[in-house]
Design an enzyme around this catalytic site. Structure first.
Site, short mmCIF file in Angstrom:
data_model
loop_
_atom_site.label_atom_id
_atom_site.label_comp_id
_atom_site.label_asym_id
_atom_site.label_seq_id
_atom_site.Cartn_x
_atom_site.Cartn_y
_atom_site.Cartn_z
N ASP A 1 0.33 -1.36 -0.20
CA ASP A 1 0.06 -0.09 0.49
C ASP A 1 1.28 1.72 0.02
O ASP A 1 1.46 1.29 0.40
CB ASP A 1 -1.21 -0.12 0.73
CG ASP A 1 0.12 -0.88 2.27
OD1 ASP A 1 0.93 -0.80 2.99
OD2 ASP A 1 -0.82 -1.13 3.08
N ASN B 1 -7.40 -2.83 14.55
CA ASN B 1 -8.57 -3.02 13.93
C ASN B 1 -8.82 -4.39 13.23
O ASN B 1 -10.07 -4.13 12.17
CB ASN B 1 -9.65 -1.82 13.14
CG ASN B 1 -8.52 -1.31 11.58
OD1 ASN B 1 -7.78 -1.99 11.22
ND2 ASN B 1 -8.97 -0.19 11.13
N HIS C 1 -7.60 -5.16 10.04
CA HIS C 1 -7.25 -4.43 8.92
C HIS C 1 -5.63 -5.54 8.67
O HIS C 1 -4.49 -5.15 9.03
CB HIS C 1 -7.10 -3.17 8.47
CG HIS C 1 -6.31 -2.05 9.04
ND1 HIS C 1 -5.65 -0.88 9.02
CD2 HIS C 1 -4.56 -2.53 9.11
CE1 HIS C 1 -4.80 -0.29 10.01
NE2 HIS C 1 -3.59 -1.23 9.54
N GLU D 1 -9.72 -2.16 5.46
CA GLU D 1 -10.15 -1.21 6.72
C GLU D 1 -11.55 -1.99 6.75
O GLU D 1 -12.28 -3.51 5.79
CB GLU D 1 -10.20 -0.01 6.39
CG GLU D 1 -9.47 0.95 6.31
CD GLU D 1 -8.72 1.21 7.47
OE1 GLU D 1 -8.91 0.07 8.22
OE2 GLU D 1 -8.49 2.50 7.54
C1 F6R Z 1 1.60 -1.41 6.22
C2 F6R Z 1 -0.56 -1.90 6.68
C3 F6R Z 1 -0.71 -2.32 7.28
C4 F6R Z 1 -0.15 -2.20 9.10
C5 F6R Z 1 -0.71 -2.49 10.06
C6 F6R Z 1 0.04 -2.94 11.25
O1 F6R Z 1 2.28 -1.64 4.56
O2 F6R Z 1 -0.78 -2.38 4.96
O3 F6R Z 1 -0.99 -3.42 7.12
O4 F6R Z 1 0.81 -3.85 8.68
O5 F6R Z 1 -1.64 -1.22 10.44
O6 F6R Z 1 0.96 -1.73 11.59
P1 F6R Z 1 2.08 -1.72 12.32
O7 F6R Z 1 3.18 -2.65 12.31
O8 F6R Z 1 2.94 -0.19 13.20
O9 F6R Z 1 1.55 -2.67 13.85
#
Ligand code: F6R
Length: 243
Positions: A67, A136, A138, A143
């Site tokens: 992303d 959440n 995701h 989301e």
């Molecule tokens: C990042 C992504 C997100 C993260 C998720 C966890 O490219 O796609 O899904 O993997 O938000 O983020 P952290 O590792 O910072 O807790």
């Protein structure tokens, strides 16, 4: 889902690095799926260490990121392009032209989504996809409420996601409200998926994932529809399982 509980973040990162390195040893032309965020940082440090020690070469490896924020130029300090360059790409011998990250400033975002999905179809499937998981539920920036049939698309970021990522931005207004992400179906096309979950703040989400209830309100639950997923979880993130 194969579940491996590890002592701490360091052990989790080392185990994830071993899995990536094994994949590349098996297939020097492997296609990796990479993620940003805090969770894969230890993994990337281990990969850089392994590369510098002569363990692995990435010369024939292709990498796709999940992303990117909408509206951030590639060289913006908070873009995922910058993140990947600084945290991994600049430190190993992967060819820059073999690394793909969605373009968040394309003149036509619709076209960019289509183009990214075509790239995934042409150069993929991804052999090994690394995922983090949001508080959440995701995966990527899919989301709650995202269709399991989704391909690369534009999303409105949840307030919870914006809050979680606020630490990287100077002010709240600067945190992007939109992003481009691989969809749930694009992620599930990967041959193997390794999900990383570390730290106390992921304990609720790990418990929920391991309840095995599959629902649109919890995007990570679609991983139960894939037959080759490994969850690497540390003790802190595993602490509520069984309670
Ligand atoms: C990042 C992504 C997100 C993260 C998720 C966890 O490219 O796609 O899904 O993997 O938000 O983020 P952290 O590792 O910072 O807790």
């Amino acid at each position: 889902m194969n579940i491996i509980v590890l002592e701490d973040f360091d052990a989790l990162s080392e185990q994830a690095a071993q899995m990536v390195e094994e994949q590349i040893t098996k297939n020097s032309h492997a296609v990796l799926g990479l993620s940003t965020g805090s969770t894969p940082l230890g993994l990337y440090e281990y990969l850089i260490k392994g590369f510098k020690a002569g363990k692995t070469t990435y010369q024939n490896v292709t990498a796709f990121n999940l992303d990117e924020y909408l509206g951030l130029e590639k060289d913006h300090p908070n873009s995922y392009h910058t993140f990947m360059n600084e945290r991994l790409i600049n430190h190993i011998d992967i060819k820059q032209e073999n690394t793909y990250i969605p373009n968040g400033v394309s003149a036509s975002m619709e076209q960019e989504c289509k183009h990214y999905e075509e790239l995934l179809d042409t150069l993929g499937p991804i052999d090994l996809q690394i995922l983090g998981i949001g508080t959440n539920g995701h995966i990527g920036f899919n989301e709650p409420g995202t269709s399991p049939l989704s391909t690369t698309h534009i999303v409105n970021l949840d307030e919870t996601t914006r809050e979680s990522n606020a630490r990287f931005f100077k002010s709240n207004e600067e945190i992007p409200k939109h992003a481009i992400t691989m969809g749930i179906s694009s992620i599930l096309k990967s041959r193997q998926i390794v999900v990383l979950a570390a730290g106390e703040k992921k304990a609720h989400v790990v418990k929920k994932l391991l309840s095995k209830e599959v629902h649109e309100s919890f995007p990570a639950s679609w991983l139960w529809h894939h037959d080759n997923v490994t969850l690497l979880v540390d003790h802190e993130a595993y602490q509520l399982v069984g309670n």
